[in-house]
Design a protein around this motif. Structure first.
Motif, mmCIF file in Angstrom:
data_model
loop_
_atom_site.group_PDB
_atom_site.id
_atom_site.type_symbol
_atom_site.label_atom_id
_atom_site.label_comp_id
_atom_site.label_asym_id
_atom_site.label_seq_id
_atom_site.Cartn_x
_atom_site.Cartn_y
_atom_site.Cartn_z
ATOM 1 N N ILE A 1 -23.601 -17.483 41.361
ATOM 2 C CA ILE A 1 -24.638 -16.452 41.371
ATOM 3 C C ILE A 1 -24.896 -15.983 42.793
ATOM 4 O O ILE A 1 -24.853 -16.774 43.749
ATOM 5 N N GLY A 2 -25.162 -14.682 42.919
ATOM 6 C CA GLY A 2 -25.426 -14.107 44.229
ATOM 7 C C GLY A 2 -26.565 -13.101 44.194
ATOM 8 O O GLY A 2 -27.075 -12.750 43.113
ATOM 9 N N PRO A 3 -27.002 -12.602 45.338
ATOM 10 C CA PRO A 3 -28.074 -11.610 45.390
ATOM 11 C C PRO A 3 -27.733 -10.363 44.580
ATOM 12 O O PRO A 3 -26.616 -9.848 44.651
ATOM 13 N N GLY A 4 -28.719 -9.918 43.783
ATOM 14 C CA GLY A 4 -28.528 -8.732 42.962
ATOM 15 C C GLY A 4 -28.116 -9.038 41.538
ATOM 16 O O GLY A 4 -28.203 -8.158 40.670
ATOM 17 N N ASP A 5 -27.641 -10.251 41.271
ATOM 18 C CA ASP A 5 -27.271 -10.613 39.907
ATOM 19 C C ASP A 5 -28.513 -10.717 39.028
ATOM 20 O O ASP A 5 -29.628 -10.999 39.494
ATOM 21 N N ILE A 6 -28.297 -10.518 37.719
ATOM 22 C CA ILE A 6 -29.373 -10.676 36.740
ATOM 23 C C ILE A 6 -29.014 -11.850 35.830
ATOM 24 O O ILE A 6 -27.916 -11.889 35.254
ATOM 25 N N VAL A 7 -29.933 -12.802 35.717
ATOM 26 C CA VAL A 7 -29.693 -14.032 34.957
ATOM 27 C C VAL A 7 -30.659 -14.082 33.778
ATOM 28 O O VAL A 7 -31.869 -13.877 33.933
ATOM 29 N N LEU A 8 -30.125 -14.342 32.590
ATOM 30 C CA LEU A 8 -30.944 -14.488 31.383
ATOM 31 C C LEU A 8 -31.098 -15.976 31.084
ATOM 32 O O LEU A 8 -30.106 -16.684 30.897
ATOM 33 N N ILE A 9 -32.347 -16.434 31.035
ATOM 34 C CA ILE A 9 -32.649 -17.850 30.805
ATOM 35 C C ILE A 9 -33.362 -17.988 29.462
ATOM 36 O O ILE A 9 -34.331 -17.267 29.187
ATOM 37 N N THR A 10 -32.894 -18.919 28.655
ATOM 38 C CA THR A 10 -33.486 -19.158 27.335
ATOM 39 C C THR A 10 -33.944 -20.606 27.256
ATOM 40 O O THR A 10 -33.171 -21.523 27.559
ATOM 41 N N VAL A 11 -35.221 -20.805 26.877
ATOM 42 C CA VAL A 11 -35.762 -22.143 26.622
ATOM 43 C C VAL A 11 -36.071 -22.211 25.133
ATOM 44 O O VAL A 11 -36.990 -21.529 24.643
ATOM 45 N N TRP A 12 -35.280 -22.986 24.396
ATOM 46 C CA TRP A 12 -35.414 -23.005 22.951
ATOM 47 C C TRP A 12 -36.794 -23.528 22.523
ATOM 48 O O TRP A 12 -37.332 -24.472 23.105
ATOM 49 N N GLU A 13 -37.348 -22.836 21.475
ATOM 50 C CA GLU A 13 -38.658 -23.131 20.895
ATOM 51 C C GLU A 13 -39.787 -22.822 21.859
ATOM 52 O O GLU A 13 -40.933 -23.235 21.624
ATOM 53 N N HIS A 14 -39.494 -22.066 22.902
ATOM 54 C CA HIS A 14 -40.541 -21.640 23.838
ATOM 55 C C HIS A 14 -40.319 -20.170 24.187
ATOM 56 O O HIS A 14 -39.892 -19.810 25.283
ATOM 57 N N PRO A 15 -40.631 -19.281 23.217
ATOM 58 C CA PRO A 15 -40.415 -17.846 23.459
ATOM 59 C C PRO A 15 -41.265 -17.302 24.597
ATOM 60 O O PRO A 15 -40.902 -16.303 25.212
ATOM 61 N N GLU A 16 -42.405 -17.935 24.868
ATOM 62 C CA GLU A 16 -43.240 -17.461 25.968
ATOM 63 C C GLU A 16 -42.539 -17.597 27.316
ATOM 64 O O GLU A 16 -42.880 -16.885 28.276
ATOM 65 N N LEU A 17 -41.580 -18.520 27.404
ATOM 66 C CA LEU A 17 -40.794 -18.666 28.628
ATOM 67 C C LEU A 17 -39.499 -17.845 28.568
ATOM 68 O O LEU A 17 -39.052 -17.290 29.571
ATOM 69 N N SER A 18 -38.915 -17.771 27.366
ATOM 70 C CA SER A 18 -37.641 -17.060 27.236
ATOM 71 C C SER A 18 -37.827 -15.553 27.302
ATOM 72 O O SER A 18 -37.021 -14.840 27.916
ATOM 73 N N ALA A 19 -38.904 -15.056 26.639
ATOM 74 C CA ALA A 19 -39.140 -13.611 26.604
ATOM 75 C C ALA A 19 -40.622 -13.353 26.771
ATOM 76 O O ALA A 19 -41.328 -13.072 25.799
ATOM 77 N N PRO A 20 -41.116 -13.467 27.992
ATOM 78 C CA PRO A 20 -42.554 -13.276 28.200
ATOM 79 C C PRO A 20 -43.032 -11.887 27.821
ATOM 80 O O PRO A 20 -44.201 -11.705 27.483
ATOM 81 N N LEU A 21 -42.137 -10.888 27.860
ATOM 82 C CA LEU A 21 -42.517 -9.527 27.480
ATOM 83 C C LEU A 21 -42.280 -9.267 25.998
ATOM 84 O O LEU A 21 -42.582 -8.182 25.508
ATOM 85 N N GLY A 22 -41.734 -10.251 25.269
ATOM 86 C CA GLY A 22 -41.554 -10.123 23.836
ATOM 87 C C GLY A 22 -40.330 -9.347 23.402
ATOM 88 O O GLY A 22 -40.164 -9.080 22.224
ATOM 89 N N ASP A 23 -39.448 -8.943 24.310
ATOM 90 C CA ASP A 23 -38.261 -8.149 23.951
ATOM 91 C C ASP A 23 -37.034 -8.747 24.621
ATOM 92 O O ASP A 23 -36.936 -8.744 25.840
ATOM 93 N N ARG A 24 -36.110 -9.248 23.772
ATOM 94 C CA ARG A 24 -34.880 -9.805 24.314
ATOM 95 C C ARG A 24 -33.656 -8.977 23.914
ATOM 96 O O ARG A 24 -32.515 -9.378 24.124
#
Length: 387
Positions: free
Chosen positions: A102-125
């Protein structure tokens, strides 16, 4: 009759003087004395005409193309590019995914199972680019309960393990997944004669020179099919594009790294010039395969039926290394063997093919140049005789 004899003598003298002026083995520069060239027969059967001018070796070599000499000509004139340094690796068909860091400017998608508030705080994945987290220009990234940390330099696996270890303080046995959804940090530039010059982003799939050219739309009509240049660390390396395209020989397709520049030149240095007594004097662009003397003469419409000397076809070739002499290859097409040899004689970039004129055509050209003068002298002589 007196007039006729006088004119005949004039023509005889002019023709005789013209025939006696033959090309001598003398060369010179403007404003300098001509230099005589010494003829030397070489062990390989070629003939050299060499001399010295200001301490510099000048001259040329003449090689008659025969069945015996053709193999030597091929071996001696085949252009081989210097091997690439060990820092280059090849892209292969069976190569697996790369360990992308990973380097500057990259976009990383992180998923924490059974914790949608962490995986998609804005509610849209559904929009992974917006749902992902941007690595800042200084390589930092923020994640809840982890804080700000240095993400640049990590692989996706290392990032997943790091976040899982940090979240274990607030979540029992967290199940974390991490993947890069926007590859922006590692890029290469593709320039020159490609259809859409620009930037190519490197990702977890191996990309070589051929893949980068294809991603920018491929080659234009005017692009070289023989050479491509790869610049790395400020040094430009020529690559055998013809070998990559044709598959006639094993050629490395170098794997690209961030900062590389791939440049495709135009075909101006891949031309062969066909001159002399041919149907039309043309320039022929060498393609990715081998172009023979027969193909070049065919592109020029063949030899002129009336003026061409089929026993006097010459190929002028520049030296490919310092200290070598230019070479003139002589080939006769007035026999079946000569026609076969022409079909096997491979041309090189910037070769000049020249078809000589027959002696009869030279005689006719000289007569055509002399006729206006002869006619004027004849008319003047008639006026003088009448007086």
């Amino acid at each position: 009759m007196k007039t006729v004899w006088r004119l005949t003598g004039c023509v005889y003298v002019l023709l005789g003087s013209a025939c006696s002026v033959l090309p001598g083995l003398h060369v010179g520069k403007p404003g300098s004395e001509s230099v005589s060239l010494e003829r030397r027969t070489q062990p390989d059967g070629s003939t050299q005409y060499v001399g010295q001018s200001g301490g510099e070796l000048i001259g040329y070599r003449v090689v008659e193309v025969t069945g015996q000499s053709l193999a030597q000509i091929r071996a001696g004139t085949e252009i081989t590019l210097p091997p690439l340094p060990g820092m280059f690796s090849a892209v292969t068909a069976g190569q697996g995914a790369l360990e992308y860091r990973i380097g500057p400017g990259d976009i990383v998608l992180i998923t924490v199972w059974e914790h949608p508030e962490l995986s998609a705080p804005l509610g849209d994945r559904t929009d992974v680019q917006n749902a992902g987290r941007l690595v800042s220009a200084d390589g930092l990234m923020f994640y809840p309960y982890v804080g700000e940390f240095k993400a640049a330099g990590m692989t996706a696996l290392e990032l997943r393990q790091f976040i899982a270890q940090k979240l274990s303080r607030v979540i029992n046995n967290p199940q974390v997944d991490a993947r890069v959804v926007g590859f922006r940090s590692q890029r290469v530039q593709v320039s020159g004669d490609v259809r859409d010059p620009g930037v190519v982003a490197l990702d977890d799939k191996p990309k070589g020179v051929m893949e980068a050219i294809a991603e920018r739309g491929g080659l234009t009509e005017q692009a070289s099919r023989r050479r491509v240049y790869l610049t790395r660390g400020g040094i430009s390396y020529p690559l055998d594009l013809a070998g990559m395209l044709s598959g006639e020989r094993t050629v490395m397709n170098p794997q690209l790294v961030a900062g590389d520049v791939v440049h495709v030149p135009d075909r101006s240095n891949d031309l062969v010039f066909v001159l002399g007594e041919v149907d039309k004097q043309v320039q022929v662009a060498l393609q990715q395969g081998k172009t023979t003397l027969t193909e070049a003469l065919t592109a020029a419409g063949g030899l002129d039926r009336l003026r061409a000397n089929d026993s006097g076809v010459l190929v002028f070739r520049r030296p490919f290394a310092e200290g070598l002499l230019p070479t003139i290859y002589s080939l006769s097409l007035d026999s079946p063997l000569g026609l076969l040899l022409a079909g096997e004689f491979v041309l090189q970039p910037r070769d000049v093919v020249y078809v000589k004129t027959t002696d009869f055509a030279q005689y006719n050209s000289l007569i055509n140049q002399l006729l206006p003068t002869i006619s004027a002298v004849f008319q003047l002589d008639r006026l003088v005789t009448r007086r």
